[in-house]
Design an enzyme around this catalytic site. Structure first.
Site, PDB file in Angstrom:
ATOM      1  N   GLU A  25       0.819  -1.225   0.000  1.00 13.74           N
ATOM      2  CA  GLU A  25       0.000   0.000   0.000  1.00 13.74           C
ATOM      3  C   GLU A  25       0.844   1.263   0.000  1.00 13.74           C
ATOM      4  OE1 GLU A  25      -0.748  -2.648   1.773  1.00 13.74           O
ATOM      5  OE2 GLU A  25      -2.813  -3.154   1.234  1.00 13.74           O
ATOM      6  N   HIS A  39     -11.856  -5.534   8.878  1.00 15.09           N
ATOM      7  CA  HIS A  39     -12.496  -5.359   7.568  1.00 15.09           C
ATOM      8  C   HIS A  39     -13.801  -4.584   7.719  1.00 15.09           C
ATOM      9  CE1 HIS A  39      -9.790  -8.693   6.543  1.00 15.09           C
ATOM     10  NE2 HIS A  39      -9.954  -8.364   5.287  1.00 15.09           N
TER      11      HIS A  39
END
Ligand SMILES: Cc1ncc(C[n+]2csc(CCOP(=O)(O)OP(=O)(O)O)c2C)c(N)n1
Length: 657
Positions: free
Chosen positions: A396, A463
């Site tokens: 990322e 999540h």
């Protein structure tokens, strides 16, 4: 490999002069430092051959990303000295309007991208610039510097990995100068040579004597030529030594004296001078002429910088330079609509943006053939090709920085965070690189980061987060958070057109549950404008994302409640005037957010409303948020966690106040 004898006298003398210049500037700066005329100095004395040799070997149009010891890069790119001196004094004729210090600056005029203090993001930016070169079919390399210490950062590994997987023509240049601040290399890494790290990435690497200008110049020239023809990354370890303290104030007490003495004998400038004198290329007279001329230039340029007035302090200039301003593209929605889900609207907005901007690049994990974990980019590779719809490694941080590199090269990009939760591993470049870029040196960061977020899907602590408040508090970022398909499409298109970094939140629980008539054309909606979903007189409900649907449900079941329902749609910039107007009308306000309550949007909204609408309020501002716990996996635990279950009671309590 060419040797000294294959270079013309002019080239040899030019290389010598190019090394002498930063050395003499530094000697002058050290005097000024002692006189308190400049505040901090990071010395590159003894390392000049690397900066100068590499810069001389590259073409002026090829980007270089220097660090804090690379004065020779700036001087060899022929930046007027007066501008460098102004930069170091924080004056307007520098490159950062007094906003960033010493070597933290870049300039498009000279194809240089300056560092941020965190060091690591430089590497990923180089990946992005090299990617842009490849996409534009430009046979150019890009060089990025680091010290030995910087190679321990995760960003270094991520960027090397990405460059290797994508065959990007980046020269990763490690100046191994023995110490990272006070930490010797033996405490920094455990392999024999830093060049060995290339092996793990399947990357060619070389060790170069960083104190020999000819070795640097010759090897980098040859490599750059070969990389232009056959794009690939190369790791270079330059062996050298830091002859002064980390910065001048910190000294070198911890460096053994014999080490210092050994390396003093390897001074790149002195040794090259001796060689050139011995070969008759340089004479005492030529040397004296160079030294005199350079010293005169330094003094006269310094006088110009000294005479420049201090930066004028303007509140307006400061506030107006946080975001790049561009006239927004305004395209009205069409009358032809179709009934689609939020997820389809986002996919459609993205697809039409890919058509509208023929160089727009999308990057993310599993987004190519697989179509992304939510299938938003399903079919995109067939339509736009794998160059523009790029699968990324799980890196990322490097990908955010690479997106910035694309922007430096004039290419827009959208990065998909697989889940908004994972923005934490790309957090540093988002908040430090992208957010501060325009303010620091006028460089836009034309990037949208898509953030699939939110709970209600039994996905557990990693999540389910809705982490907008990590970003809304950082000046320089825009944050968009739609709740409906038509808004999502128009706002996504507007976000992609906007030249600033935009975090675009997409609630996973709404992806497939919310449908709406959505205009079929490529249209925009303005960022920074609320939607007034319901109007009433008794209370104002301010919310966004899933909260909008929770509030709508309560209002539907309680038709007696007369409320203004405000869907914020954009959290940064915030449409405060619409909020204040409503609160002044109703006198009561409740702010509902999905995130845990403390430190979120609701808190700041409450403070703003209290400060700006106090006299109109008939009750304290009410905030409703989720519990101060991580987000649990079990359905019932999650239900208890979420603010939804507590909203109606809080609203009734406020109405009864
Ligand atoms: C992420 C981060 N951690 C720590 C620092 C503090 N810091 C600045 S420079 C530096 C040493 C860097 O060493 P190296 O990469 O070897 O470069 P050198 O200074 O030796 O040229 C440290 C620890 C920082 N700027 N950023």
């Amino acid at each position: 490999m060419p040797t000294k004898t294959t270079h013309s006298t002019a080239t040899l003398l030019q290389l010598y002069k190019s090394m002498l210049l930063p050395r003499l500037i530094e000697e002058k700066m050290l005097i000024l430092l002692r006189q308190g005329k400049i505040s901090k100095w990071f010395s590159g004395i003894g390392q000049e051959a690397i900066s100068v040799g590499l810069t001389a070997a590259l073409k002026p149009e090829e980007y270089i990303l220097p660090m804090h010891r690379n004065l020779g890069v700036f001087t060899t790119r022929n930046i007027p000295l007066r501008r460098l001196f102004s930069q170091w004094q924080g004056k307007a004729n520098g490159f950062t309007k007094g906003r960033d210090r010493s070597f933290h600056f870049g300039t498009q005029e000279f194809n240089l991208v300056g560092m941020i203090s965190h060091l690591g993001p430089q590497f990923g930016i180089a990946d992005g610039i090299a990617l842009a070169n490849k996409l534009k079919n430009k046979a150019e390399v890009c060089a990025v510097f680091t010290g030995d210490g910087g190679t321990s950062e995760g960003d270094f590994h991520e960027a090397l990995n990405v460059a290797a997987v994508w065959s990007l023509p980046v020269l990763f240049c490690v100046e191994n100068n023995g110490y990272g601040l006070s930490t010797p290399t033996a405490e920094q890494y455990f392999c024999k040579d830093l060049a060995d790290k290339g092996i793990g990435y399947g990357m060619e690497s070389h060790i170069i004597d960083g104190n020999s200008i000819l070795e640097v110049y010759n090897k980098v020239s040859a490599l750059a030529e070969s990389m232009r023809a056959t794009p690939r990354p190369v790791l270079l370890e330059f062996k050298t030594f830091r002859m002064r303290g980390h910065e001048e104030a910190s000294g070198t007490k911890y460096v053994p004296e014999d080490l210092m003495a050994t390396w003093a004998l390897k001074d790149p400038l002195e040794n090259f001078k001796k060689e050139l004198l011995a070969d008759g290329v340089l004479t005492a007279a030529i040397y004296a002429e160079y030294e005199t001329a350079i010293k005169e230039t330094i003094n006269s340029e310094l006088a110009i910088a000294n005479a420049e007035p201090a930066i004028s302090v303007s509140l307006e200039a400061e506030l107006s330079d946080v975001y790049a301003v561009a006239t927004p593209v305004v395209i009205a929605p069409s009358n032809t609509t179709h009934h689609i889900r939020l997820i389809d609207a986002i996919s459609e907005g993205l697809e039409q943006s890919m058509e509208a901007h023929d160089d727009l690049v999308i990057m993310g994990q599993d987004i190519a053939e697989y179509g992304g974990v939510f299938k938003i980019t399903d079919g995109f590779t067939e339509k736009f090709g794998k160059e523009r719809v790029r699968n990324t490694p799980i890196c990322e941080s490097a990908i955010v920085a690479a997106a910035y590199g694309l922007s430096v090269s004039g290419i827009k990009s959208v990065m998909e965070m697989q889940f908004a939760d994972f923005a934490s591993t790309g957090f540093n470049p988002i908040v430090n690189l992208l957010a501060k870029s325009y303010y620091r040196w006028g460089q836009k960061a034309d990037i949208v980061v898509r953030m699939p977020c939110g709970a209600g899907v039994a996905a557990g602590p990693f999540h389910s987060q809705t982490n907008e408040s990590w970003f809304t508090k950082t000046p320089g970022l825009k944050v968009v958070y739609p709740a409906f398909p038509a808004d999502a499409k128009g706002l996504l298109i507007a976000a992609i057109n906007d030249p600033n970094p935009v975090l675009f939140y997409e609630h996973k629980a709404l992806y497939r549950s919310i449908r709406q008539e959505v205009p079929e054309n490529y249209y925009t909606l303005p960022l920074g404008k609320v939607a007034m979903l319901e109007t009433g007189n008794d209370v104002t409900i301010v919310t966004y994302g899933a909260g909008v649907h929770w509030a709508l449900e309560v209002l539907k079941n309680s038709p007696e409640i007369s409320a203004d329902l405000i869907d914020l749609r954009t959290l940064q910039p915030l449409d405060t005037s619409a909020i204040y107007a409503s609160v002044k009308k109703t006198g009561k306000v409740i702010v509902l957010q999905e995130d845990s309550l403390f430190g979120g949007m609701a808190s700041d909204l409450s403070a703003l409303i209290t400060e700006n609408c106090f006299e109109a309020l008939d009750a304290p501002v009410k905030r409703v948020g989720s519990l101060e716990t991580p987000i649990p996996f079990d359905k019932e635990l999650e239900k208890q966690y979420l603010a939804k279950g507590r909203f109606e009671a809080a609203l009734q309590e406020l109405l009864a106040y």
